[in-house]
Scaffold this active site. Structure first.
Site, short mmCIF file in Angstrom:
data_model
loop_
_atom_site.label_atom_id
_atom_site.label_comp_id
_atom_site.label_asym_id
_atom_site.label_seq_id
_atom_site.Cartn_x
_atom_site.Cartn_y
_atom_site.Cartn_z
N HIS A 498 -1.36 57.38 53.18
CA HIS A 498 -0.98 58.65 53.80
C HIS A 498 -0.90 58.51 55.32
O HIS A 498 0.13 58.83 55.94
CB HIS A 498 -2.00 59.72 53.42
CG HIS A 498 -1.78 61.05 54.08
ND1 HIS A 498 -1.19 62.11 53.43
CD2 HIS A 498 -2.05 61.49 55.33
CE1 HIS A 498 -1.11 63.14 54.26
NE2 HIS A 498 -1.63 62.79 55.42
N GLU A 499 -1.96 58.02 55.92
CA GLU A 499 -1.98 57.92 57.39
C GLU A 499 -0.92 56.95 57.89
O GLU A 499 -0.36 57.13 58.96
CB GLU A 499 -3.37 57.52 57.88
CG GLU A 499 -4.46 58.55 57.61
CD GLU A 499 -4.11 59.95 58.10
OE1 GLU A 499 -3.41 60.08 59.11
OE2 GLU A 499 -4.52 60.93 57.43
N HIS A 502 2.31 58.67 58.48
CA HIS A 502 2.38 59.26 59.83
C HIS A 502 2.70 58.18 60.85
O HIS A 502 3.49 58.38 61.78
CB HIS A 502 1.05 59.90 60.22
CG HIS A 502 0.71 61.16 59.49
ND1 HIS A 502 1.55 62.24 59.44
CD2 HIS A 502 -0.41 61.53 58.80
CE1 HIS A 502 0.96 63.23 58.76
NE2 HIS A 502 -0.21 62.81 58.35
N HIS A 505 6.25 57.29 60.98
CA HIS A 505 6.99 58.37 61.65
C HIS A 505 6.95 58.16 63.17
O HIS A 505 7.94 58.37 63.86
CB HIS A 505 6.35 59.71 61.26
CG HIS A 505 7.25 60.90 61.34
ND1 HIS A 505 6.78 62.18 61.17
CD2 HIS A 505 8.57 61.03 61.58
CE1 HIS A 505 7.78 63.04 61.30
NE2 HIS A 505 8.88 62.36 61.54
ZN ZN Z 1 -1.63 63.83 57.22
#
Ligand code: ZN
Length: 713
Positions: A498-499, A502, A505
């Site tokens: 998940h991290e 980011h 991104h």
């Molecule tokens: Zn998050």
């Protein structure tokens, strides 16, 4: 950016410093605050080895002063406003402040101490006042507004046109267009709202303490571990109740002890205390605060031209409007509640089989669902963990998936200074071998680190200066004793992916203006790339590559995996319903006009009626937070925004389906995801990026399927 000559001066000072140090006696050497100069390390990697706590206050103050000067120069420029001398000049301004603020806030989260915490409290109102000073400056707004009026004749490219719109919008939403009298009212409302939010927060915290539940006998705590019972005895002793037992509460309605407490009566006592918080009268009652906040926020929205606070908040979000929001809530609520009823029937059957002789209450849910979980999906975390060793997860899972998809590669380096010995640094290379970014991996829990997991940038991508990103991920994995492997839970594995979503991104950001870099997207879009990236944690080719027993090298057995995947859908009726009920309350309060807001005495009645209207009033599943202890909705920036988690999940589940239907883990898909979404930051409308990626608007179906709420399971 600050005036070029000044920057040059500072850089000269910095680069001549080593020579100077060699020439004079060390004790006499003047020390330059390392925050005042741009780091000369690769990609401006922060000088963690030189920065001291006492450097922050002067750097932040100087940053504010310099930014103020730059803004003043733009506002008083005698030349007619142009895109370059106004918008671009603002975009370039405040570089010192941003650098100091970024490093400061990152370290205050990842490696804090009392000095940094004090400074954080002291600086918060300073930063806010500085923002107000800029955004309510009528001279500045006059220039922006004049440009915006001529926007179609300025010959701007799409990103520049969006930047002009963005600045105009930021100022308008901050109240720049209002007549002086309304601006004064706005400032008053802002201050009152800020104070009410702080009061709500403090009441919530104190009430949590005051609502701790006291038990007279150890027998009432049957089911808890010896350690938990000892804690309860200690807490009682501390509270001046020696010989008794005190159970402290956590923020949410559900309480951890409810899973193990064997006595129905004890569970009921804990749940009653939890649900009553903030609405039982007394010093920390939040009903007055809730009503006042709802009214003042609605009034502020009216002042700014919106019918309600929710309309004001949602206009800036991907979801776009209150109508779309309510439609999504309604579409999710019905299947979630149907499943919650089915789950409740299962739990009641267990109660009856045990001759419990009571009807399932909210207090009993966790206890009986745990029994069903154990019976149906017999496995526990300890069987999984040996297959999830940190380096395997990171190199052969997280990085591996990104390499396969995007063609990027990673090389660990050990020459850069760090704030903590076990933090790791990687060069990230693009598909053509050039440097893309630096990635910092800070995976272990520490007492001076915030809880949870997050990503931040130390240096955002900036097309104006050519800066490449320095991005960090933070997790809180307990550090094993020396010599033992770091084994992750299922949750921690998902979080690592998940991290890193980011991080991608941030690292793939390829925009001209820093205002749009990386994760500078609407709040209900920012969790989309990260939740999307979670799909690779369980994608068979990736999973088989990293989930190997740390000792034997054996790949995780399929039978165990099947159990994990089946268990992921368990209890989703409950979890979705309690989340949606809280989301509904957040919306119900913030979709009111000022005159519709109930009196403080009617707060709980209003709450019950709102849940009933939405079909979310199923007593065994109360909202995850009730209004009077719902900090997301009443103490900060998430007001009318609690829905964001599930909205991002709708986008992510939909995109996951798209990828699976188009060949899965391929370079072609990677390039497509990068081109259409990950590289674009906030440079185009978020929903457009989503459509570019999947070819259509968001569909709720894939999320229902993922959560097992589609009636197929
Ligand atoms: Zn998050």
């Amino acid at each position: 950016m600050q005036t070029p000559i000044k920057t040059l001066c500072r850089l000269l000072v910095a680069s001549s410093l080593p020579a100077l140090m060699g020439a004079v006696h060390a004790a006499d050497a003047p020390r330059t605050n390392p925050l005042l100069v741009e780091s000369t390390l690769p990609l401006h990697f922060p000088r963690f080895d030189q920065i001291r706590d006492e450097d922050f206050a002067p750097a932040l103050e100087q940053g504010i002063a310099e930014h103020r000067k730059e803004i003043e120069a733009i506002a008083t420029n005698p030349d007619k406003p142009t895109f370059d001398n106004t918008i671009l000049a603002m975009e370039r301004s405040g570089r010192l402040l941003e650098r100091a603020q970024t490093i400061f806030s990152n370290l205050a989260s990842a490696n804090t101490d009392p000095k940094l915490q004090d400074l954080e409290r002291a600086m918060a109102p300073r930063f806010a006042a500085h923002d107000d000073e800029v955004q309510l400056d009528p001279r500045l707004f006059a220039r922006i507004d004049a440009l915006y009026a001529q926007r179609d004749s300025l010959g701007l490219d799409a990103e520049s046109a969006r930047l002009l719109w963005r600045y105009h919008q930021d100022f308008v939403r901050a109240g720049a267009q209002l007549p002086e009298a309304s601006k004064a009212r706005l400032r008053t409302l802002n201050a009152e709202i800020a104070t009410l939010q702080t009061t709500f927060d403090q009441n919530t915290l104190m009430e949590r303490g005051a609502s701790a539940v006291t038990f007279d006998t150890r027998a009432e705590l049957a089911g808890l571990s010896d350690a938990e019972i000892r804690n309860a005895a200690d807490a009682a002793a501390k509270a001046g109740k020696p010989g008794k037992f005190v159970i402290e509460l956590v923020n949410t309605t559900g309480q951890p002890v409810l899973t193990d407490l064997a006595s129905h009566a004890s569970r009921m006592k804990v749940m009653a205390a939890s649900l009553a918080r903030g609405s039982r009268g007394g010093q920390f009652d939040n009903r007055t605060v809730v009503a006042a906040l709802a009214r003042k926020r609605a009034e502020r929205a009216n002042l700014l031209g919106y019918p309600t606070h929710a309309a004001f908040q949602l206009a800036e979000q991907t979801v776009g409007s209150v109508d779309v929001m309510n439609k999504m809530l309604a579409e999710l609520a019905a299947p979630a509640v149907i499943n919650a009823h089915k789950e409740a029937a299962q739990l009641q059957a267990v109660i009856d089989a045990e001759h419990g002789n009571f009807r399932l209450d909210a207090a009993d849910w966790a206890h009986y669902s745990e029994k069903v979980r154990k019976a149906q999906y017999a496995f526990d975390e300890s069987q999984l963990k040996p297959y999830y060793e940190l380096d395997h997860v990171l190199f052969d899972g997280v990085f591996y998936a990104a390499s396969k998809l995007y063609g990027i590669s990673f090389k660990e380096r050990h020459d850069l200074p760090l704030y903590q010995g076990d933090v790791r640094v990687f060069d990230v290379f693009d598909k053509d071998g050039t440097q893309l970014a630096i990635f910092i991996g800070d995976y272990y829990a520490r007492s001076n680190k915030n809880g949870g997991a997050w990503m931040n940038d130390y240096v955002p991508q900036n097309g104006l200066t050519g800066d490449k990103p320095v991005i960090a991920n933070h997790l809180n994995i307990p550090k094993p004793p020396a010599g033992e492997p770091t084994l992750l839970t299922q949750d921690e594995v998902t979080t690592a992916f998940h991290e890193f979503g980011h991080a991608l991104h941030g690292m793939f950001s390829h925009v001209k203006y820093p205002r749009f870099a990386g994760t500078s997207v609407p709040r209900d879009f920012v969790e989309y790339p990260s939740q999307f990236n979670e799909m690779w944690a369980t994608y068979p080719d990736v999973l088989k590559h990293y989930a190997k027993h740390w000792k034997t090298g054996e790949t995780i057995p399929q039978a165990l995996l099947d159990k994990v995947q089946a268990a992921a859908r368990f209890d989703q009726g409950f979890e979705t319903t309690e989340y949606l009920a809280a989301t509904l309350l957040d919306q119900a309060w913030h979709q009111l006009k000022p005159e519709q807001v109930p009196q403080a005495a009617d707060v709980t009645t209003f709450e019950a009626a709102a849940l009933h209207r939405a079909g979310l009033d199923f007593p065994p599943v109360p909202p995850r937070y009730r209004s009077t202890y719902f900090s997301h909705a009443f103490s900060g920036d998430y007001s009318a925004g609690y829905y964001s988690y599930v909205w991002s999940e709708v986008l992510a589940a939909d995109s996951t389906d798209w990828v699976l239907a188009h060949g899965g883990l391929t370079r072609q898909n990677g390039d497509h995801i990068r081109d259409t979404m990950l590289s674009r930051g906030g440079s185009a409308e978020a929903l457009t990026l989503f459509r570019d990626l999947t070819g259509s608007g968001p569909d709720i179906g894939p999320l229902l399927k993922k959560r097992g709420l589609d009636g197929q399971h």
